[in-house]
Design an enzyme around this catalytic site. Structure first.
Site, PDB file in Angstrom:
ATOM      1  N   ASP A   4      34.247  13.590  21.200  1.00 42.30           N
ATOM      2  CA  ASP A   4      32.897  13.173  20.803  1.00 42.30           C
ATOM      3  C   ASP A   4      32.816  11.661  20.562  1.00 42.30           C
ATOM      4  O   ASP A   4      33.615  11.102  19.816  1.00 42.30           O
ATOM      5  CB  ASP A   4      32.483  13.925  19.529  1.00 42.30           C
ATOM      6  CG  ASP A   4      30.981  13.888  19.304  1.00 42.30           C
ATOM      7  OD1 ASP A   4      30.385  12.806  19.434  1.00 42.30           O
ATOM      8  OD2 ASP A   4      30.407  14.954  19.005  1.00 42.30           O
ATOM      9  N   HIS A  38      31.021   5.967  13.553  1.00 44.21           N
ATOM     10  CA  HIS A  38      29.865   5.800  12.659  1.00 44.21           C
ATOM     11  C   HIS A  38      30.258   5.022  11.408  1.00 44.21           C
ATOM     12  O   HIS A  38      29.527   4.150  10.951  1.00 44.21           O
ATOM     13  CB  HIS A  38      29.330   7.177  12.226  1.00 44.21           C
ATOM     14  CG  HIS A  38      28.438   7.814  13.250  1.00 44.21           C
ATOM     15  ND1 HIS A  38      27.201   7.318  13.573  1.00 44.21           N
ATOM     16  CD2 HIS A  38      28.612   8.924  14.011  1.00 44.21           C
ATOM     17  CE1 HIS A  38      26.649   8.098  14.493  1.00 44.21           C
ATOM     18  NE2 HIS A  38      27.488   9.078  14.788  1.00 44.21           N
ATOM     19  N   HIS A  40      24.566   5.979  17.637  1.00 39.87           N
ATOM     20  CA  HIS A  40      24.244   6.306  19.011  1.00 39.87           C
ATOM     21  C   HIS A  40      22.977   7.116  18.973  1.00 39.87           C
ATOM     22  O   HIS A  40      22.520   7.511  17.908  1.00 39.87           O
ATOM     23  CB  HIS A  40      25.396   7.089  19.660  1.00 39.87           C
ATOM     24  CG  HIS A  40      25.759   8.323  18.896  1.00 39.87           C
ATOM     25  ND1 HIS A  40      25.104   9.525  19.063  1.00 39.87           N
ATOM     26  CD2 HIS A  40      26.680   8.523  17.931  1.00 39.87           C
ATOM     27  CE1 HIS A  40      25.636  10.417  18.243  1.00 39.87           C
ATOM     28  NE2 HIS A  40      26.597   9.837  17.533  1.00 39.87           N
ATOM     29  N   THR A  47      24.734  14.217  20.288  1.00 37.86           N
ATOM     30  CA  THR A  47      25.763  15.215  20.568  1.00 37.86           C
ATOM     31  C   THR A  47      25.233  16.492  21.227  1.00 37.86           C
ATOM     32  O   THR A  47      25.716  16.880  22.297  1.00 37.86           O
ATOM     33  CB  THR A  47      26.496  15.565  19.257  1.00 37.86           C
ATOM     34  OG1 THR A  47      27.050  14.357  18.732  1.00 37.86           O
ATOM     35  CG2 THR A  47      27.610  16.578  19.494  1.00 37.86           C
ATOM     36  N   HIS A  71      28.565  10.717  24.551  1.00 36.28           N
ATOM     37  CA  HIS A  71      27.880   9.428  24.422  1.00 36.28           C
ATOM     38  C   HIS A  71      28.875   8.381  23.968  1.00 36.28           C
ATOM     39  O   HIS A  71      30.022   8.715  23.633  1.00 36.28           O
ATOM     40  CB  HIS A  71      26.729   9.527  23.399  1.00 36.28           C
ATOM     41  CG  HIS A  71      27.178  10.106  22.089  1.00 36.28           C
ATOM     42  ND1 HIS A  71      27.913   9.392  21.173  1.00 36.28           N
ATOM     43  CD2 HIS A  71      27.034  11.349  21.569  1.00 36.28           C
ATOM     44  CE1 HIS A  71      28.193  10.166  20.141  1.00 36.28           C
ATOM     45  NE2 HIS A  71      27.685  11.376  20.350  1.00 36.28           N
ATOM     46  N   ASP A 124      33.904   9.945  17.224  1.00 37.97           N
ATOM     47  CA  ASP A 124      32.514   9.760  16.782  1.00 37.97           C
ATOM     48  C   ASP A 124      32.430   9.497  15.276  1.00 37.97           C
ATOM     49  O   ASP A 124      31.793   8.534  14.847  1.00 37.97           O
ATOM     50  CB  ASP A 124      31.684  10.994  17.151  1.00 37.97           C
ATOM     51  CG  ASP A 124      30.232  10.854  16.737  1.00 37.97           C
ATOM     52  OD1 ASP A 124      29.502  10.118  17.407  1.00 37.97           O
ATOM     53  OD2 ASP A 124      29.841  11.453  15.720  1.00 37.97           O
TER      54      ASP A 124
HETATM   55 ZN   LIG Z   1      28.401  13.133  19.649  1.00 37.81          ZN
END
Ligand SMILES: [Zn+2]
Length: 389
Positions: free
Chosen positions: A48, A207, A292, A84, A251, A203
């Site tokens: 992810d 963040h 994202h 996601t 992503h 991911d």
């Molecule tokens: Zn994601």
């Protein structure tokens, strides 16, 4: 169900949409002539939020090993919003978000009068998923078996079907345990032909830290080690080289800043709207420094894509593809019939094995030569006997 045209009203909001787009399939050769193994198998892996260029930020020997042995696509254009759930569902349906209905991580359906919320893990409501049929449903309808380790949606009953084997979502299950289950499923007496593997990083850390933070280096290195672990386990099980492995993501990640924040309350009365999804387009003071969900044409939003296996060329690169093209590619690799989708599969763009292609041409040439020889020898025999009599 047929896919919607791009730009139509999201089906989550309006149901009376018209459907038109048909997939373009240009098969290279009939599958009967395929020299791929009798039982084509695919493992689809998503890390992810793994941005396409993370592999150049720190040493990633395992990603580079996979690339040397397979195909890398430089730019995968994913779907808007670059989040996601929309993108994971696009990868397994070949549909834009407005066609498969999973338009965000947080949704409100005014027709159902129901809310879909990732934060509450309130994702098992089948109604939100059933505007599309994911690839495992089709795979199983065609008599095959699927195994899923935490891929979004695989622990939801969709059109009455779960994957043949699946793990109920639990983020505390280790990467190693997920890999072990998949290896078991691929090597069991009634093996799967299609496996899906999902991992939450990088991911989460993207963040927290922001993608440009040097502290992301160790996070990316850790994902590379995890890929190395997957490759070594596949090798132990004699699956590496025998199955097609696609390593991708939903992503990328973009650096965000509180200095570039647009405070919505300064422009719109809060009483005039309801916040449904905390996408980057909605102004909420970010404690995070990475995000994202932005425009899917931005390169920072694009995910990684590497494919290795008997169907793919070695050490090859392709400039770009759309995330919707993955689904028809998966169907082709698995030898199953794709449902209508927004993707395209072009054989000449598909990174097929050169040796398999050459072998196919030699086989066709041999068949042609033998047929020609038989027909000439029949002709000669007839000619000879006519003269002799
Ligand atoms: Zn994601």
């Amino acid at each position: 169900m047929l896919p919607q045209k791009r730009g139509q009203i999201p089906s989550r909001i309006a149901m009376n949409c018209y459907w038109k787009v048909l997939p373009i399939f240009l098969l290279f050769l009939p599958s009967s002539l395929s020299l791929q193994p009798a039982r084509p198998r695919v493992l689809l892996v998503s890390f992810d939020g793994f941005r396409w260029d993370y592999i150049y930020k720190v040493s990633t020997p395992n990603f580079h090993y996979a690339m040397e042995n397979g195909v890398r696509v430089k730019q995968v254009t994913n779907v808007f919003i670059t989040k996601t759930y929309p993108n994971h569902y696009t990868m397994v349906t070949g549909l834009y978000a407005e066609s498969h209905g999973m338009v965000a991580n947080e949704m409100y359906d005014p027709i159902l009068n129901e809310t879909f919320s990732l934060n509450k893990m309130d994702v098992h409501n089948s109604k939100f998923w059933e505007e599309a049929s994911p690839i495992w449903v089709t795979n199983q309808k065609e008599g095959h078996k699927t195994g899923a380790a935490m891929w979004p949606g695989t622990d939801v009953k969709i059109h009455g079907v779960f994957p043949t084997y699946y793990m109920p979502y639990n983020e505390s299950v280790s990467f190693e345990d997920r890999v072990a289950r998949l290896i078991d499923w691929f090597t069991s007496e009634e093996p799967i032909n299609f496996g899906l593997l999902y991992w939450e990083q990088p991911d989460d850390m993207g963040h927290v830290l922001g993608p440009e933070n040097p502290l992301m280096g160790p996070v990316i290195s850790d994902i590379d080690k995890k890929l190395g672990y997957l490759i070594s386990e596949l090798k132990k099980a004699k699956l590496w080289g025998a199955i097609n492995v696609i390593i991708t993501s939903d992503h990328g990640m973009s650096q965000s800043s509180s200095e570039r924040l647009i405070e919505l309350d300064q422009y719109v009365n809060r009483g005039l709207y309801t916040v449904i999804d905390h996408s980057p387009a909605v102004a909420i003071l970010p404690k995070e420094v990475g995000n994202h969900g932005y425009d899917n044409i931005l390169p920072e939003m694009h995910p990684i894509f590497v494919a290795v296996g008997p169907a793919f060329r070695k050490n090859a690169t392709r400039e770009g593809m759309n995330a919707t093209d993955l689904y028809p590619l998966l169907c082709h690799l698995l030898g199953i019939n794709p449902l209508p989708n927004n993707g395209e599969y072009h054989a000449n763009a598909t990174p097929r094995s050169c040796t398999a292609t050459v072998a196919r041409l030699i086989m066709l040439g041999t068949i042609f030569y033998l047929m020609l020889k038989i027909s000439l020898s029949k002709k000669n025999n007839r000619g000879g006997s006519a003269y002799g009599e």
